[in-house]
Design an enzyme around this catalytic site. Sequence first.
Site, PDB file in Angstrom:
ATOM      1  N   CYS A 137      24.464  56.779  76.115  1.00 29.17           N
ATOM      2  CA  CYS A 137      23.868  57.202  74.846  1.00 29.17           C
ATOM      3  C   CYS A 137      23.871  58.735  74.760  1.00 29.17           C
ATOM      4  O   CYS A 137      24.204  59.417  75.726  1.00 29.17           O
ATOM      5  CB  CYS A 137      22.440  56.676  74.731  1.00 29.17           C
ATOM      6  SG  CYS A 137      21.384  57.196  76.081  1.00 29.17           S
TER       7      CYS A 137
ATOM      8  N   CYS B   9      21.903  60.604  77.341  1.00 31.28           N
ATOM      9  CA  CYS B   9      22.499  60.613  78.678  1.00 31.28           C
ATOM     10  C   CYS B   9      23.530  61.734  78.780  1.00 31.28           C
ATOM     11  O   CYS B   9      23.615  62.423  79.796  1.00 31.28           O
ATOM     12  CB  CYS B   9      23.173  59.270  78.955  1.00 31.28           C
ATOM     13  SG  CYS B   9      22.125  57.857  78.617  1.00 31.28           S
TER      14      CYS B   9
END
Lengths: 315, 76
Positions: free
Chosen positions: B10, B13
Amino acid sequence: MLANFAAYLVFTVLGLAKGSHLGDAANFFVYDTIKIFLLLTTIIFCVAVIRSYFPPEKTKRFLSHGKEYVGNILAALLGIVTPFCSCSAVPLFIGFVESGVPLGVTFSFLVSSPMVNEIALIMLWGLFGWKIALIYIGCGVMIAIISGIVIGKLRLERFVQDYVYKIKMGETAATEQTFRERLSNARNYTVPLLKKIWPYVIAGVGIGAFIHGYAPEGFLLKYAGPQNPFAVPLAVLVGVPLYSNAAGVIPITQALMEKGMATGTVLAFMMAVTALSLPEAIILKNVLKLRLLLTFFGIVAVAITLTGYLFNAIL
Amino acid sequence: MKIEVLGTGCSRCKQLHENVMQAVIAADVEADVSKVEDITEIMRYGVMSTPALVIDGVVKTVGKVPSVEELKKLIA
């Protein structure tokens, strides 16, 4: 005070005429944008601090002792405070199942967590008032509890992807934080989140302002008013695949409601947009077989539709 | 030093990975930074909210993106 400032800016500084379409739309836009950003900044920050006391690791430990019913209620309530982002849905789901949280209880959490979130609440509170915001929380929690209980009763455990049961989870390493760290983490959370959602807010308020200023009074009454029995399911069908955060949708729905869309229909639409979405389905497909995924979406969509009818009937 | 960024890909991240790279350069340490995107691997660390940061096999942060300054302290 804020209303005076917005009116001053639009009518005096920009010199737009009061009562004109453009003037009304601009006034609405300036006022709502400022109000929403003030609310968003303070509340997201405060909620981030509160949430740091409820990490999912703790929630999981709490729920793994839970039985049905009580567990569903707890899960739906914890869903409000436990931080959730759709990219964490997979590790969260596996963590719950692995530690023995019943499937139905896990789903109660999965419904409530994205639907009842701070951004939706701020937008509802700011644009519709606290009553609608409370109704939204109440309904969201009820839908989460009931959907979870139904899924639990259907005994669908075999439709979870097989590998989920084989994963061995390591000892959870939840780190304790000092209050200072909580504040600094909350700031690290709030700033990027605002950066991410501000275009949605501006776009949402902009479209809302346009509808507010230009659409004739009551033009939706015929199509989406309380008299049309198909308005609610249609709103849900449109809302489910839509992916937008509450920040973008709620200003638009406020304007739609002003033009005659029934309250229950508006609520159902917002819930469908926040609770279910296509990207979420794609992510959950990693842990759920198609049949369970469809059952989950179906049950929640039906529950939201019924909630919409209920409020159209009583409000 | 072995630094692992756990996350299923995501945006947060990616942000953490970027911050870690900057912190490693700023702190001037020898480090092998890698991304762990496999869910089985992530679960092995007992992590339920991503992104998470693992240094030499020990989970340091979970579910947040610390700033470059904070990361420098963790890896120094």
